[in-house]
Design a protein around this motif. Sequence first.
Motif, PDB file in Angstrom:
ATOM      1  N   HIS A  22       0.803  -1.220   0.000  1.00  0.00           N
ATOM      2  CA  HIS A  22       0.000   0.000   0.000  1.00  0.00           C
ATOM      3  C   HIS A  22       0.837   1.272   0.000  1.00  0.00           C
ATOM      4  CE1 HIS A  22      -3.091  -2.952   0.640  1.00  0.00           C
ATOM      5  NE2 HIS A  22      -3.932  -2.025   0.189  1.00  0.00           N
ATOM      6  N   ALA A  23       2.127   1.133   0.149  1.00  0.00           N
ATOM      7  CA  ALA A  23       3.016   2.281  -0.020  1.00  0.00           C
ATOM      8  C   ALA A  23       3.216   2.594  -1.499  1.00  0.00           C
ATOM      9  CB  ALA A  23       4.357   2.021   0.657  1.00  0.00           C
ATOM     10  N   ALA A  24       2.846   1.643  -2.355  1.00  0.00           N
ATOM     11  CA  ALA A  24       3.020   1.806  -3.806  1.00  0.00           C
ATOM     12  C   ALA A  24       1.874   1.117  -4.544  1.00  0.00           C
ATOM     13  CB  ALA A  24       4.360   1.245  -4.238  1.00  0.00           C
ATOM     14  N   VAL A  25       0.655   1.554  -4.277  1.00  0.00           N
ATOM     15  CA  VAL A  25      -0.506   0.958  -4.940  1.00  0.00           C
ATOM     16  C   VAL A  25      -0.390   1.181  -6.444  1.00  0.00           C
ATOM     17  CG1 VAL A  25      -3.020   0.982  -5.138  1.00  0.00           C
ATOM     18  CG2 VAL A  25      -1.938   1.326  -2.904  1.00  0.00           C
ATOM     19  N   TRP A  26      -0.695   0.147  -7.195  1.00  0.00           N
ATOM     20  CA  TRP A  26      -0.565   0.213  -8.646  1.00  0.00           C
ATOM     21  C   TRP A  26      -1.477   1.304  -9.213  1.00  0.00           C
ATOM     22  CZ3 TRP A  26      -1.438  -5.709  -9.561  1.00  0.00           C
ATOM     23  CH2 TRP A  26      -0.408  -6.418  -8.929  1.00  0.00           C
ATOM     24  N   PRO A  27      -0.964   2.114 -10.118  1.00  0.00           N
ATOM     25  CA  PRO A  27      -1.770   3.203 -10.700  1.00  0.00           C
ATOM     26  C   PRO A  27      -3.070   2.724 -11.344  1.00  0.00           C
ATOM     27  CG  PRO A  27       0.538   3.467 -11.282  1.00  0.00           C
ATOM     28  CD  PRO A  27       0.416   2.129 -10.603  1.00  0.00           C
ATOM     29  N   GLN A  28      -3.065   1.546 -11.963  1.00  0.00           N
ATOM     30  CA  GLN A  28      -4.276   1.047 -12.616  1.00  0.00           C
ATOM     31  C   GLN A  28      -5.366   0.738 -11.586  1.00  0.00           C
ATOM     32  OE1 GLN A  28      -1.131  -0.082 -12.843  1.00  0.00           O
ATOM     33  NE2 GLN A  28      -0.698  -0.982 -14.833  1.00  0.00           N
ATOM     34  N   VAL A  29      -4.946   0.267 -10.416  1.00  0.00           N
ATOM     35  CA  VAL A  29      -5.901  -0.034  -9.347  1.00  0.00           C
ATOM     36  C   VAL A  29      -6.517   1.261  -8.828  1.00  0.00           C
ATOM     37  CG1 VAL A  29      -6.120  -0.965  -6.998  1.00  0.00           C
ATOM     38  CG2 VAL A  29      -4.781  -2.209  -8.728  1.00  0.00           C
ATOM     39  N   LEU A  30      -5.688   2.267  -8.626  1.00  0.00           N
ATOM     40  CA  LEU A  30      -6.190   3.564  -8.178  1.00  0.00           C
ATOM     41  C   LEU A  30      -7.142   4.178  -9.200  1.00  0.00           C
ATOM     42  CD1 LEU A  30      -2.914   5.048  -6.677  1.00  0.00           C
ATOM     43  CD2 LEU A  30      -4.854   4.045  -5.437  1.00  0.00           C
ATOM     44  N   GLU A  31      -6.818   4.022 -10.473  1.00  0.00           N
ATOM     45  CA  GLU A  31      -7.683   4.572 -11.519  1.00  0.00           C
ATOM     46  C   GLU A  31      -9.041   3.869 -11.539  1.00  0.00           C
ATOM     47  OE1 GLU A  31      -9.222   6.995 -14.304  1.00  0.00           O
ATOM     48  OE2 GLU A  31      -7.418   7.303 -13.094  1.00  0.00           O
ATOM     49  N   GLN A  32      -9.055   2.562 -11.317  1.00  0.00           N
ATOM     50  CA  GLN A  32     -10.337   1.848 -11.249  1.00  0.00           C
ATOM     51  C   GLN A  32     -11.192   2.384 -10.108  1.00  0.00           C
ATOM     52  OE1 GLN A  32     -11.945  -0.452 -13.170  1.00  0.00           O
ATOM     53  NE2 GLN A  32     -10.300   0.024 -14.613  1.00  0.00           N
ATOM     54  N   LEU A  33     -10.577   2.645  -8.969  1.00  0.00           N
ATOM     55  CA  LEU A  33     -11.315   3.205  -7.837  1.00  0.00           C
ATOM     56  C   LEU A  33     -11.888   4.575  -8.196  1.00  0.00           C
ATOM     57  CD1 LEU A  33      -8.889   2.125  -5.009  1.00  0.00           C
ATOM     58  CD2 LEU A  33     -11.263   1.362  -5.261  1.00  0.00           C
ATOM     59  N   ARG A  34     -11.074   5.398  -8.828  1.00  0.00           N
ATOM     60  CA  ARG A  34     -11.553   6.728  -9.233  1.00  0.00           C
ATOM     61  C   ARG A  34     -12.736   6.612 -10.194  1.00  0.00           C
ATOM     62  NH1 ARG A  34      -6.014   7.403  -9.769  1.00  0.00           N
ATOM     63  NH2 ARG A  34      -5.122   8.596  -8.066  1.00  0.00           N
ATOM     64  N   GLN A  35     -12.616   5.736 -11.181  1.00  0.00           N
ATOM     65  CA  GLN A  35     -13.695   5.563 -12.163  1.00  0.00           C
ATOM     66  C   GLN A  35     -14.963   5.007 -11.514  1.00  0.00           C
ATOM     67  OE1 GLN A  35     -12.439   3.389 -15.651  1.00  0.00           O
ATOM     68  NE2 GLN A  35     -10.702   4.749 -15.999  1.00  0.00           N
ATOM     69  N   ALA A  36     -14.805   4.325 -10.386  1.00  0.00           N
ATOM     70  CA  ALA A  36     -15.951   3.765  -9.669  1.00  0.00           C
ATOM     71  C   ALA A  36     -16.483   4.735  -8.615  1.00  0.00           C
ATOM     72  CB  ALA A  36     -15.565   2.440  -9.025  1.00  0.00           C
ATOM     73  N   ASN A  37     -16.057   6.000  -8.716  1.00  0.00           N
ATOM     74  CA  ASN A  37     -16.591   7.060  -7.863  1.00  0.00           C
ATOM     75  C   ASN A  37     -16.171   6.959  -6.398  1.00  0.00           C
ATOM     76  OD1 ASN A  37     -18.202   8.415  -9.971  1.00  0.00           O
ATOM     77  ND2 ASN A  37     -19.275   6.454  -9.984  1.00  0.00           N
ATOM     78  N   VAL A  38     -15.021   6.340  -6.144  1.00  0.00           N
ATOM     79  CA  VAL A  38     -14.468   6.246  -4.789  1.00  0.00           C
ATOM     80  C   VAL A  38     -13.473   7.384  -4.608  1.00  0.00           C
ATOM     81  CG1 VAL A  38     -13.048   4.842  -3.236  1.00  0.00           C
ATOM     82  CG2 VAL A  38     -14.814   3.751  -4.647  1.00  0.00           C
ATOM     83  N   ARG A  39     -13.622   8.116  -3.512  1.00  0.00           N
ATOM     84  CA  ARG A  39     -12.739   9.237  -3.198  1.00  0.00           C
ATOM     85  C   ARG A  39     -12.346   9.173  -1.728  1.00  0.00           C
ATOM     86  NH1 ARG A  39     -13.744   9.015  -7.763  1.00  0.00           N
ATOM     87  NH2 ARG A  39     -14.418  10.578  -9.257  1.00  0.00           N
ATOM     88  N   ASN A  40     -11.266   9.876  -1.409  1.00  0.00           N
ATOM     89  CA  ASN A  40     -10.851  10.057  -0.019  1.00  0.00           C
ATOM     90  C   ASN A  40     -10.775   8.711   0.719  1.00  0.00           C
ATOM     91  OD1 ASN A  40     -10.009  11.625   2.126  1.00  0.00           O
ATOM     92  ND2 ASN A  40     -12.072  12.078   2.820  1.00  0.00           N
ATOM     93  N   TYR A  41     -10.070   7.743   0.135  1.00  0.00           N
ATOM     94  CA  TYR A  41      -9.977   6.375   0.644  1.00  0.00           C
ATOM     95  C   TYR A  41      -8.746   6.256   1.527  1.00  0.00           C
ATOM     96  CZ  TYR A  41      -9.950   1.191   0.186  1.00  0.00           C
ATOM     97  OH  TYR A  41      -9.959  -0.164   0.392  1.00  0.00           O
ATOM     98  N   THR A  42      -8.951   5.773   2.742  1.00  0.00           N
ATOM     99  CA  THR A  42      -7.872   5.574   3.698  1.00  0.00           C
ATOM    100  C   THR A  42      -8.034   4.216   4.355  1.00  0.00           C
ATOM    101  OG1 THR A  42      -7.884   7.951   4.188  1.00  0.00           O
ATOM    102  CG2 THR A  42      -6.724   6.540   5.746  1.00  0.00           C
ATOM    103  N   ILE A  43      -6.900   3.544   4.615  1.00  0.00           N
ATOM    104  CA  ILE A  43      -6.894   2.305   5.396  1.00  0.00           C
ATOM    105  C   ILE A  43      -6.024   2.560   6.617  1.00  0.00           C
ATOM    106  CG2 ILE A  43      -6.273  -0.139   5.488  1.00  0.00           C
ATOM    107  CD1 ILE A  43      -6.686  -0.243   2.443  1.00  0.00           C
ATOM    108  N   PHE A  44      -6.577   2.260   7.796  1.00  0.00           N
ATOM    109  CA  PHE A  44      -5.864   2.394   9.061  1.00  0.00           C
ATOM    110  C   PHE A  44      -5.564   1.004   9.616  1.00  0.00           C
ATOM    111  CE2 PHE A  44      -8.480   6.188   8.679  1.00  0.00           C
ATOM    112  CZ  PHE A  44      -7.631   7.207   9.078  1.00  0.00           C
ATOM    113  N   LEU A  45      -4.438   0.872  10.314  1.00  0.00           N
ATOM    114  CA  LEU A  45      -4.049  -0.377  10.965  1.00  0.00           C
ATOM    115  C   LEU A  45      -4.112  -0.197  12.471  1.00  0.00           C
ATOM    116  CD1 LEU A  45      -2.687  -3.224  11.134  1.00  0.00           C
ATOM    117  CD2 LEU A  45      -0.480  -2.022  10.948  1.00  0.00           C
ATOM    118  N   ARG A  46      -4.702  -1.154  13.164  1.00  0.00           N
ATOM    119  CA  ARG A  46      -4.728  -1.166  14.621  1.00  0.00           C
ATOM    120  C   ARG A  46      -3.997  -2.418  15.112  1.00  0.00           C
ATOM    121  NH1 ARG A  46      -4.759   1.268  19.543  1.00  0.00           N
ATOM    122  NH2 ARG A  46      -5.358  -0.311  21.045  1.00  0.00           N
ATOM    123  N   GLU A  47      -2.865  -2.160  15.777  1.00  0.00           N
ATOM    124  CA  GLU A  47      -2.123  -3.238  16.425  1.00  0.00           C
ATOM    125  C   GLU A  47      -2.248  -3.035  17.933  1.00  0.00           C
ATOM    126  OE1 GLU A  47       1.647  -4.596  14.178  1.00  0.00           O
ATOM    127  OE2 GLU A  47       1.583  -2.402  13.951  1.00  0.00           O
TER     128      GLU A  47
END
Length: 109
Positions: A22-47
Amino acid sequence: MQRMGMLIGIAADRIAEYKALHAAVWPQVLEQLRQANVRNYTIFLREPENLLFGCWEYHGEDFEADMKRIAADPETQRWWTFCEPCQLPLQSRAEGEHWAMMEAVFHMD
């Protein structure tokens, strides 16, 4: 716009791998999310509980169709082959869910 949250477990021995992905998400994956109307996406980790909390804003009008578009994308499917082995879906998730969707109970702008 709809804010959405979701939860999943992560294998303790795969956390470093998941962070690296997730430090280097593939650009094509990010573009699919954008085209699917997903914005402001964050993943948090709880240890040490080893939980991932994802949240995003959905700006579309047909969530189901947009999620199907993402799922049908070959590059996203390939991305998932790296991510899914790290994840531990919750037993309480709904049928058909990988990440367990959550109910929004409060928001402040």
